[in-house]
Design an enzyme around this catalytic site. Structure first.
Site, PDB file in Angstrom:
ATOM      1  N   ARG A 162      -8.208  -1.602 -12.544  1.00 26.74           N
ATOM      2  CA  ARG A 162      -7.048  -2.053 -11.458  1.00 26.74           C
ATOM      3  C   ARG A 162      -7.784  -2.750 -10.339  1.00 26.74           C
ATOM      4  NH1 ARG A 162      -2.364   1.501  -9.747  1.00 26.74           N
ATOM      5  NH2 ARG A 162      -1.753  -0.413  -8.872  1.00 26.74           N
TER       6      ARG A 162
ATOM      7  N   ASN B 204      -5.650  -6.629  -2.708  1.00 22.62           N
ATOM      8  CA  ASN B 204      -4.695  -6.510  -1.861  1.00 22.62           C
ATOM      9  C   ASN B 204      -4.209  -7.999  -0.796  1.00 22.62           C
ATOM     10  OD1 ASN B 204      -4.315  -4.059  -3.005  1.00 22.62           O
ATOM     11  ND2 ASN B 204      -5.031  -2.794  -1.261  1.00 22.62           N
TER      12      ASN B 204
HETATM   13  C1  EPZ Z   1      -0.431  -1.274   0.762  1.00 17.41           C
HETATM   14  O1  EPZ Z   1       0.340  -0.471   0.250  1.00 17.41           O
HETATM   15  C2  EPZ Z   1      -1.598  -1.086  -0.126  1.00 17.41           C
HETATM   16  N1  EPZ Z   1      -1.291  -2.074  -1.370  1.00 17.41           N
HETATM   17  C3  EPZ Z   1      -2.331   0.151  -0.610  1.00 17.41           C
HETATM   18  O2  EPZ Z   1      -3.428   0.054  -1.138  1.00 17.41           O
HETATM   19  C4  EPZ Z   1      -2.672   1.036   0.857  1.00 17.41           C
HETATM   20  O3  EPZ Z   1      -3.197   2.178   0.656  1.00 17.41           O
HETATM   21  C5  EPZ Z   1      -1.540   0.848   1.748  1.00 17.41           C
HETATM   22  O4  EPZ Z   1      -0.952  -0.555   2.056  1.00 17.41           O
HETATM   23  C6  EPZ Z   1      -1.660   1.371   3.138  1.00 17.41           C
HETATM   24  O5  EPZ Z   1      -2.965   0.447   3.646  1.00 17.41           O
HETATM   25  C7  EPZ Z   1      -1.186  -3.464  -1.206  1.00 17.41           C
HETATM   26  O6  EPZ Z   1      -1.383  -3.887  -0.407  1.00 17.41           O
HETATM   27  C8  EPZ Z   1      -0.924  -3.814  -2.764  1.00 17.41           C
HETATM   28  P1  EPZ Z   1       2.628   0.706   3.003  1.00 17.41           P
HETATM   29  P2  EPZ Z   1       1.868  -0.407   0.704  1.00 17.41           P
HETATM   30  O7  EPZ Z   1       3.819   0.441   2.830  1.00 17.41           O
HETATM   31  O8  EPZ Z   1       2.409  -1.431   1.186  1.00 17.41           O
HETATM   32  C9  EPZ Z   1       5.601   4.369   4.020  1.00 17.41           C
HETATM   33  C10 EPZ Z   1      -4.863   0.528  -3.185  1.00 17.41           C
HETATM   34  O9  EPZ Z   1      -5.403   1.496  -3.595  1.00 17.41           O
HETATM   35  N2  EPZ Z   1       6.617   3.383   3.643  1.00 17.41           N
HETATM   36  O10 EPZ Z   1       1.627   0.297   4.420  1.00 17.41           O
HETATM   37  O11 EPZ Z   1       2.652   0.160  -0.476  1.00 17.41           O
HETATM   38  C11 EPZ Z   1       4.763   4.720   2.807  1.00 17.41           C
HETATM   39  O12 EPZ Z   1       5.443   5.830   2.295  1.00 17.41           O
HETATM   40  C12 EPZ Z   1      -3.321   0.583  -2.659  1.00 17.41           C
HETATM   41  O13 EPZ Z   1      -5.503  -0.595  -3.267  1.00 17.41           O
HETATM   42  C13 EPZ Z   1       7.966   3.886   3.900  1.00 17.41           C
HETATM   43  O14 EPZ Z   1       8.277   4.806   4.118  1.00 17.41           O
HETATM   44  O15 EPZ Z   1       1.632   0.865   1.679  1.00 17.41           O
HETATM   45  C14 EPZ Z   1       3.541   4.987   3.348  1.00 17.41           C
HETATM   46  O16 EPZ Z   1       3.430   6.329   3.986  1.00 17.41           O
HETATM   47  C15 EPZ Z   1      -2.908   2.086  -2.770  1.00 17.41           C
HETATM   48  N3  EPZ Z   1       8.981   3.055   3.502  1.00 17.41           N
HETATM   49  C16 EPZ Z   1       3.207   4.142   4.731  1.00 17.41           C
HETATM   50  O17 EPZ Z   1       4.666   3.625   4.813  1.00 17.41           O
HETATM   51  C17 EPZ Z   1       8.595   1.352   2.960  1.00 17.41           C
HETATM   52  O18 EPZ Z   1       9.503   0.490   2.782  1.00 17.41           O
HETATM   53  C18 EPZ Z   1       2.322   3.151   4.625  1.00 17.41           C
HETATM   54  O19 EPZ Z   1       2.613   2.447   3.413  1.00 17.41           O
HETATM   55  C19 EPZ Z   1       7.237   1.122   2.749  1.00 17.41           C
HETATM   56  C20 EPZ Z   1       6.291   2.004   3.064  1.00 17.41           C
END
Ligand code: EPZ
Length: 422
Positions: free
Chosen positions: A401, A23
């Site tokens: 992955r 990540n």
């Molecule tokens: C990152 O995902 C990681 N992926 C995820 O890891 C990790 O679980 C997540 O952060 C939380 O720490 C990468 O870094 C590639 P978020 P990301 O945006 O950025 C909501 C793994 O297993 N949200 O921090 O997609 C979302 O639905 C993966 O390695 C919105 O509503 O997560 C969630 O509830 C899985 N609108 C919360 O924010 C948006 O535009 C946090 O999601 C973006 C997010």
């Protein structure tokens, strides 16, 4: 398809070396799009996801080559600015090319990533943020179409500290005209790795490690030469695997400070955790193998990481007592529960709260189970290593992955694990 076979019940012993963080590698690979030239990224894990993103960059026109854990990415020539659904649907983190492509080319068309097993995963913060920087964004036929002759600095407040939204907008703002302030920004260590890379490329970003990041836009950047930080989630997964098998060992080449919450939770569970400069050692306090119950509630960094929730639940199936696992980040991140139950685990789920009634150490029995998403899969690996008998885990492409050389690393710790054709 291949499956992973584990003969469980063997206490894991010894050292295991952590690879570079998936990540962190993904946003830093995307950041090479910000300026033409030959970028060098070191300690890049060789994973299904980093290979997918490399293919996407090549599809855009970049030339990507790997020498061991060093990736050279030449983004001198970009033929177009489109990230197709075929590529993006296999890995939602591909959305990380959105910000760099708008900043570099002024125009891009990136497929909406769509949902995934753990939740809807919207990208509204990414799109809204680009609009606040002056980009015109529209959603057409499942694609995000973004255009901006020039991006202009602005203040952006995130309702939720989104990791990849923070990363996308940091990259875009680096080349905007004027100052951008990101408020309620994510503080995960991977963000700090990206800030260090961008500043090394000539960006002017301050506030590293805090939830307020200030970016003084610059006219141009120069190619990067930087290293990916160790994968804290991989490190935590191995710590939990060693603990669950009643073993003792060290996770090396990691950043102990990146796992503050897990270290505390493992200590509360009765384990001895020694923090070394670049390693974490786990053992048992007084020879007993008695795990105390511990509750966790996932939260943005430095809270307990959602990416280690499934793995901790596997450990708690072995404790004496009842523990609560509260998943606050994603709405469907309990897919591992049904599979753990097949191994004898006693877990009840009510919405985002799971209650685990521990069976005591050696309480799990091996069984055929199915991987559903990356971190749920690693939870099944931990359970299979701790269980008596054989566990067959199908659909292990999920695991590949995010875990480099999993079989080799587990075998190095004394596990009996191998791959077979399904
Ligand atoms: C990152 O995902 C990681 N992926 C995820 O890891 C990790 O679980 C997540 O952060 C939380 O720490 C990468 O870094 C590639 P978020 P990301 O945006 O950025 C909501 C793994 O297993 N949200 O921090 O997609 C979302 O639905 C993966 O390695 C919105 O509503 O997560 C969630 O509830 C899985 N609108 C919360 O924010 C948006 O535009 C946090 O999601 C973006 C997010």
């Amino acid at each position: 398809m291949e499956k992973l076979v584990i003969e469980g019940g063997i206490p894991l012993q010894g050292d295991v070396k952590v690879s570079g963080a998936k990540n962190a590698a993904l946003p830093l690979m995307a950041a090479t799009l910000l300026c033409a030239g030959k970028h060098i990224l070191r300690n890049v894990p060789d994973l299904r996801d980093t290979r997918t993103l490399a293919r996407l960059l090549e599809n855009l026109g970049a030339v990507v080559s790997r020498d061991g854990d060093v990736l050279t990415i030449d983004t001198t020539v970009l033929h177009h600015g489109e990230a197709s659904y075929e590529l993006v649907k296999t890995m939602r983190a591909s959305v990380l090319v959105l910000g760099p492509l708008v900043a570099r080319l002024g125009k891009t068309r990136v497929s909406l990533p769509g949902g995934c097993a753990i939740g809807e995963r919207p990208v509204n913060f990414h799109i809204d943020g680009l609009r606040e920087l002056g980009a015109v964004c529209a959603i057409k036929e499942g694609y995000i179409e973004a255009e901006a002759k020039k991006l202009y600095g602005n203040t952006i407040y995130f309702d939720i500290p989104s990791v990849t939204a923070t990363e996308n907008l940091l990259m875009a703002a680096s080349l905007a005209k004027g100052t951008t302030v990101l408020k309620n920004a994510a503080k995960e260590p991977e963000i700090g790795n990206l800030v260090d890379m961008l500043n090394g490329m000539g960006a002017k970003i301050s506030g590293r490690g805090t939830d307020v990041l200030t970016v003084e836009g610059v006219d141009s950047l120069h190619p990067a030469d930087c290293s990916i930080i160790p994968d804290r989630i991989e490190a935590g997964t191995y710590l939990l695997a060693i603990a669950a098998t009643g073993g003792a060992g060290r996770v090396t080449h990691c950043c102990p400070g990146d796992l503050p919450s897990l270290v505390e939770k493992l200590r509360h569970a009765g384990l001895e955790i020694i923090e070394e400069a670049d390693a974490l050692a786990v053992s048992w306090k007084d020879g007993t193998r008695n795990l105390s119950r511990v509750d966790i509630k996932t939260a943005p960094f430095p809270g307990y990481p959602t990416d280690l929730q499934a793995q901790f639940m596997a450990l708690m199936t072995l404790c004496s007592g009842q523990s609560a696992v509260h998943e606050t980040i994603f709405e469907n991140r309990f897919m591992h529960v049904a599979e753990l139950r097949r191994m004898g685990a006693k877990i009840t789920v009510d919405g985002r709260l799971a209650i685990v009634s521990g069976l005591g150490m050696n309480g799990l029995k091996g069984a055929p189970v199915m991987a559903t998403d990356l971190r749920a899969s690693s939870s099944l690996v931990i359970a299979g290593l701790a269980a008596s008998g054989r566990t067959d885990i199908s659909r292990i492409y999920h695991l590949e992955r995010g875990y480099e050389d999993l079989v080799g690393k587990l075998t190095g710790l004394g596990a009996r694990v191998w791959k077979e054709q399904e």
